[in-house]
Design an enzyme around this catalytic site. Structure first.
Site, PDB file in Angstrom:
ATOM      1  N   ASP A  47     -11.724  33.463 -27.796  1.00  0.00           N
ATOM      2  CA  ASP A  47     -11.665  33.467 -29.258  1.00  0.00           C
ATOM      3  C   ASP A  47     -10.427  34.206 -29.753  1.00  0.00           C
ATOM      4  O   ASP A  47      -9.877  33.882 -30.813  1.00  0.00           O
ATOM      5  CB  ASP A  47     -12.936  34.113 -29.819  1.00  0.00           C
ATOM      6  CG  ASP A  47     -13.032  33.981 -31.325  1.00  0.00           C
ATOM      7  OD1 ASP A  47     -12.432  33.041 -31.879  1.00  0.00           O
ATOM      8  OD2 ASP A  47     -13.704  34.812 -31.957  1.00  0.00           O
ATOM      9  N   ASP A  50      -7.098  31.742 -29.326  1.00  0.00           N
ATOM     10  CA  ASP A  50      -6.815  30.623 -30.225  1.00  0.00           C
ATOM     11  C   ASP A  50      -6.131  31.089 -31.512  1.00  0.00           C
ATOM     12  O   ASP A  50      -5.219  30.429 -32.020  1.00  0.00           O
ATOM     13  CB  ASP A  50      -8.076  29.802 -30.521  1.00  0.00           C
ATOM     14  CG  ASP A  50      -9.194  30.625 -31.145  1.00  0.00           C
ATOM     15  OD1 ASP A  50      -8.966  31.801 -31.475  1.00  0.00           O
ATOM     16  OD2 ASP A  50     -10.302  30.081 -31.294  1.00  0.00           O
ATOM     17  N   GLY A  51      -6.546  32.241 -32.020  1.00  0.00           N
ATOM     18  CA  GLY A  51      -5.889  32.769 -33.212  1.00  0.00           C
ATOM     19  C   GLY A  51      -4.443  33.142 -32.943  1.00  0.00           C
ATOM     20  O   GLY A  51      -3.556  32.914 -33.783  1.00  0.00           O
ATOM     21  N   ARG A  55      -1.021  31.406 -34.719  1.00  0.00           N
ATOM     22  CA  ARG A  55       0.072  32.130 -35.374  1.00  0.00           C
ATOM     23  C   ARG A  55       1.404  31.889 -34.663  1.00  0.00           C
ATOM     24  O   ARG A  55       2.441  31.734 -35.309  1.00  0.00           O
ATOM     25  CB  ARG A  55      -0.249  33.630 -35.409  1.00  0.00           C
ATOM     26  CG  ARG A  55      -1.402  33.994 -36.340  1.00  0.00           C
ATOM     27  CD  ARG A  55      -1.576  35.499 -36.439  1.00  0.00           C
ATOM     28  NE  ARG A  55      -1.993  36.086 -35.173  1.00  0.00           N
ATOM     29  CZ  ARG A  55      -3.258  36.233 -34.795  1.00  0.00           C
ATOM     30  NH1 ARG A  55      -4.234  35.805 -35.581  1.00  0.00           N
ATOM     31  NH2 ARG A  55      -3.570  36.791 -33.640  1.00  0.00           N
ATOM     32  N   ASP A  68     -13.598  27.105 -34.905  1.00  0.00           N
ATOM     33  CA  ASP A  68     -13.745  28.472 -34.408  1.00  0.00           C
ATOM     34  C   ASP A  68     -15.035  29.106 -34.912  1.00  0.00           C
ATOM     35  O   ASP A  68     -15.798  29.702 -34.141  1.00  0.00           O
ATOM     36  CB  ASP A  68     -12.532  29.296 -34.853  1.00  0.00           C
ATOM     37  CG  ASP A  68     -12.601  30.732 -34.352  1.00  0.00           C
ATOM     38  OD1 ASP A  68     -12.545  30.937 -33.126  1.00  0.00           O
ATOM     39  OD2 ASP A  68     -12.714  31.650 -35.188  1.00  0.00           O
ATOM     40  N   ASP A  72     -18.387  30.093 -32.673  1.00  0.00           N
ATOM     41  CA  ASP A  72     -18.891  31.470 -32.678  1.00  0.00           C
ATOM     42  C   ASP A  72     -20.361  31.523 -33.079  1.00  0.00           C
ATOM     43  O   ASP A  72     -21.187  32.159 -32.416  1.00  0.00           O
ATOM     44  CB  ASP A  72     -18.078  32.331 -33.649  1.00  0.00           C
ATOM     45  CG  ASP A  72     -16.673  32.613 -33.152  1.00  0.00           C
ATOM     46  OD1 ASP A  72     -16.419  32.426 -31.949  1.00  0.00           O
ATOM     47  OD2 ASP A  72     -15.832  33.016 -33.975  1.00  0.00           O
TER      48      ASP A  72
END
Length: 212
Positions: A47, A50-51, A55, A68, A72
């Site tokens: 998790d 991926d963020g 960016r 996402d 979750d």
């Protein structure tokens, strides 16, 4: 840009891998705790990746954000379902945790769409503002929450060595993380209240516009 290209964004590819890992974890939760734990926590760990990819490659998307969030929430809900099996006496509290988690995040995302914000990770509420703007605080809360419930799952199969007073290691560590999980649930309630207020404000604006 073709619509299909969004499906192939790097963070979304990681999201698909998370889903596969989560499904494998679900299938093993009753009979194979080692496989279930490994796949579940690996899915949770991805998790953070991926963020970062979103960016790095400027590949943030509404689909990715929804993917996402759904991953979750569904993974956490499935873990709570398994815990209801192993801890039937705690079923009500586990059910309430699941209900609050799902309802608050769903309504928060819906409120974000209504107000046409670019991201759900913003809020005028001071608690939610801290939650979303401080990456260290967000990581601590999410990690502590997952750790508490994950340790409860592990404890159902292996309690660890006995310590002073007959307390076992897994139970002790879970107890340490319990306050974090409790505060995380309180933050979800704040999500629910503020999102409800946002939706009602939107309704009032629509009602007033019809009167003109």
């Amino acid at each position: 840009m073709p619509n299909t290209s969004v499906f192939l964004f790097y963070p979304n590819l990681v999201g698909y891998a998370r889903i596969v890992l989560a499904i494998v974890a679900f299938s093993a939760m009753v009979e194979n705790p080692l496989r279930a734990s490994f796949c579940y926590f690996l899915s949770a760990a991805l998790d953070a990746i991926d963020g970062h990819l979103a960016r790095m490659y400027n590949q943030g998307s509404r689909f990715g954000a929804m993917l996402d969030q759904l991953t979750d929430r569904c993974a956490f809900m499935a873990l709570l379902m398994a815990l209801c099996h192993f801890y039937p006496r705690w079923m009500f509290w586990l059910q309430m945790t699941a209900v609050i988690d799902i309802a608050s995040h769903w309504l928060h995302l819906h409120a974000t769409d209504l107000t046409r914000k670019n991201t759900h990770k913003s809020s005028n509420n001071p608690v939610l503002n801290l939650y979303y703007t401080s990456r260290s605080f967000l990581f601590f809360m999410c990690f502590g929450n997952e750790a508490f419930f994950g340790l409860l799952y592990i404890n159902a199969f292996w309690q660890g060595p006995a310590l002073v007073g007959g307390v076992h290691l897994m139970g002790l560590i879970a107890f340490i993380f319990f306050p974090v999980a409790f505060v995380k649930t309180l933050i979800s309630l704040v999500h629910l209240v503020t999102a409800s207020q946002t939706v009602v404000e939107h309704d009032v604006e629509l009602i007033n516009s019809r009167k003109k």
